[in-house]
Design a protein around this motif. Sequence first.
Motif, short mmCIF file in Angstrom:
data_model
loop_
_atom_site.label_atom_id
_atom_site.label_comp_id
_atom_site.label_asym_id
_atom_site.label_seq_id
_atom_site.Cartn_x
_atom_site.Cartn_y
_atom_site.Cartn_z
N ARG A 132 0.95 -1.34 0.05
CA ARG A 132 -0.06 0.03 -0.23
C ARG A 132 0.77 1.26 0.09
N ASN A 133 0.17 2.36 -0.36
CA ASN A 133 0.95 3.71 -0.51
C ASN A 133 0.74 4.09 1.08
N LEU A 134 1.68 4.89 1.77
CA LEU A 134 1.81 5.51 2.97
C LEU A 134 2.22 6.86 2.79
N VAL A 135 1.90 7.75 3.90
CA VAL A 135 2.37 8.98 3.96
C VAL A 135 3.22 9.22 5.19
N ALA A 136 4.46 9.76 5.17
CA ALA A 136 5.27 9.86 6.44
C ALA A 136 5.30 11.45 7.03
N LYS A 137 5.36 11.81 8.02
CA LYS A 137 5.86 13.07 8.35
C LYS A 137 7.14 12.77 9.27
N ALA A 138 8.36 13.25 8.83
CA ALA A 138 9.53 13.14 9.42
C ALA A 138 9.89 14.43 9.89
N VAL A 139 10.06 14.71 11.40
CA VAL A 139 10.49 16.10 11.82
C VAL A 139 11.78 15.81 12.41
N GLN A 140 12.72 16.71 11.69
CA GLN A 140 13.95 16.90 12.25
C GLN A 140 14.39 18.39 12.10
N PRO A 141 14.22 18.89 13.42
CA PRO A 141 14.64 20.56 13.51
C PRO A 141 16.00 20.74 12.71
N PRO A 142 16.05 21.95 12.07
CA PRO A 142 17.26 22.30 11.51
C PRO A 142 18.19 22.86 12.50
N GLU A 143 19.61 22.75 12.23
CA GLU A 143 20.67 23.41 12.99
C GLU A 143 20.26 24.87 13.02
N ASP B 174 -2.45 6.66 3.38
CA ASP B 174 -2.57 7.84 2.41
C ASP B 174 -3.90 8.00 2.24
N LEU B 175 -4.35 9.17 2.29
CA LEU B 175 -5.86 9.53 2.09
C LEU B 175 -6.09 9.63 0.49
N ASP B 176 -5.13 9.80 -0.26
CA ASP B 176 -5.23 9.79 -1.79
C ASP B 176 -5.80 8.46 -2.36
N SER B 177 -5.23 7.41 -1.66
CA SER B 177 -5.58 6.08 -1.91
C SER B 177 -6.94 5.70 -1.46
N GLN B 178 -7.51 6.46 -0.60
CA GLN B 178 -9.04 6.44 -0.37
C GLN B 178 -9.91 7.26 -1.14
N GLY B 179 -9.20 7.87 -2.13
CA GLY B 179 -10.15 8.97 -2.99
C GLY B 179 -9.99 10.21 -2.53
#
Length: 337
Positions: A48-59, A117-122
């Motif tokens: 399946r397609n998935l969506v990730a939110k990856a948080v890494q604060p900048p220097e 992934d909401l796109d995969s649900q239309g």
Amino acid sequence: MTSTVEPVFKSWVKSRLQDPDVEAFSLLQTLWSGYGQCFRFFSPKLNRNLVAKAVQPPETINHPKGWNNDISHQRKLTSYQVERHFYKHVRASLMLPAPELIAEDQHDEALLLIMSDLDSQGFDQRHETLTFEQAQTVLRYLAAFHATFLVLKNDTVSECAGLWPRGTYWHLATRQQELNAMPDSALKQKAAAIDKLLADCPYQTIVHGDAKVANFCFKARTCQNGSVAAVDFQYPGSGVGVQDVAYFIGSALNEDDQATATGTCLDIYFEALKRALRDSSTPPAVIPDDVEESWRYLYPIACADFQRFLEGWSPGHWKLNATLEALTKQALDTLPC
């Protein structure tokens, strides 16, 4: 600014899912102030397609409006932890379209959320502005959302545990620097009184807290019930529903529609809210008509509360228009000198 997914985030997703063949990474957006990335990918293991939110604060923090300080930094870090809590502990109570948490991980300040992934649900349509007809679907979504979590004021502590004690990203307690940056005015002088009116309302709910048009995903037929989903739950917490409604109308409708259709939008929202309350397991002490009366009165107050934030945060912001100004004046006129 990069247009591809960072290799470190690709590796993190593969490791967390134990799926070395993850492929088709596609960047959706860079998080506010460069705090990470949101991206789509395909997992062969889960098929399946998935969506990730990856948080890494900048220097080096580079806030678009110049608010580069530790207060802003800590607020953003807290918002991602709140979002994690919402998906883990609150999302299951929401019988409305929204992403579901598939997996998550954290290392120090870095956080990974892997979601459906909401796109995969239309829900593959995005809009920068909406027509009045399209906006009705979101108003009904917000009404159902608020009805789901509506409680009497004294019950909000347990209801909102793990979320912001007070929802919305512009909440006064978290925006004292912006308040201090405002020129002296009646709005600045009455900011605390406005905040108190919202907090003291006997009917409270969980508000989305960032209900702008960009945080809604649509199916092609956008005027049908069930054809919209919400994303980006970084700022939910205790509040009154019209705080979300005021922010949504100001972000979604053009200035002419705001001037002519705000009253009708409120009618649509409250009709849907009362219907949802009557159909739900709301406490007996919650009387739908009383909720409407309380929240209608607070609509201009909610508008004034948001204008207070804008005037300190970004004085020339495009959302500071004649309709918002008029509603803010209405709110100030109802408050004692």
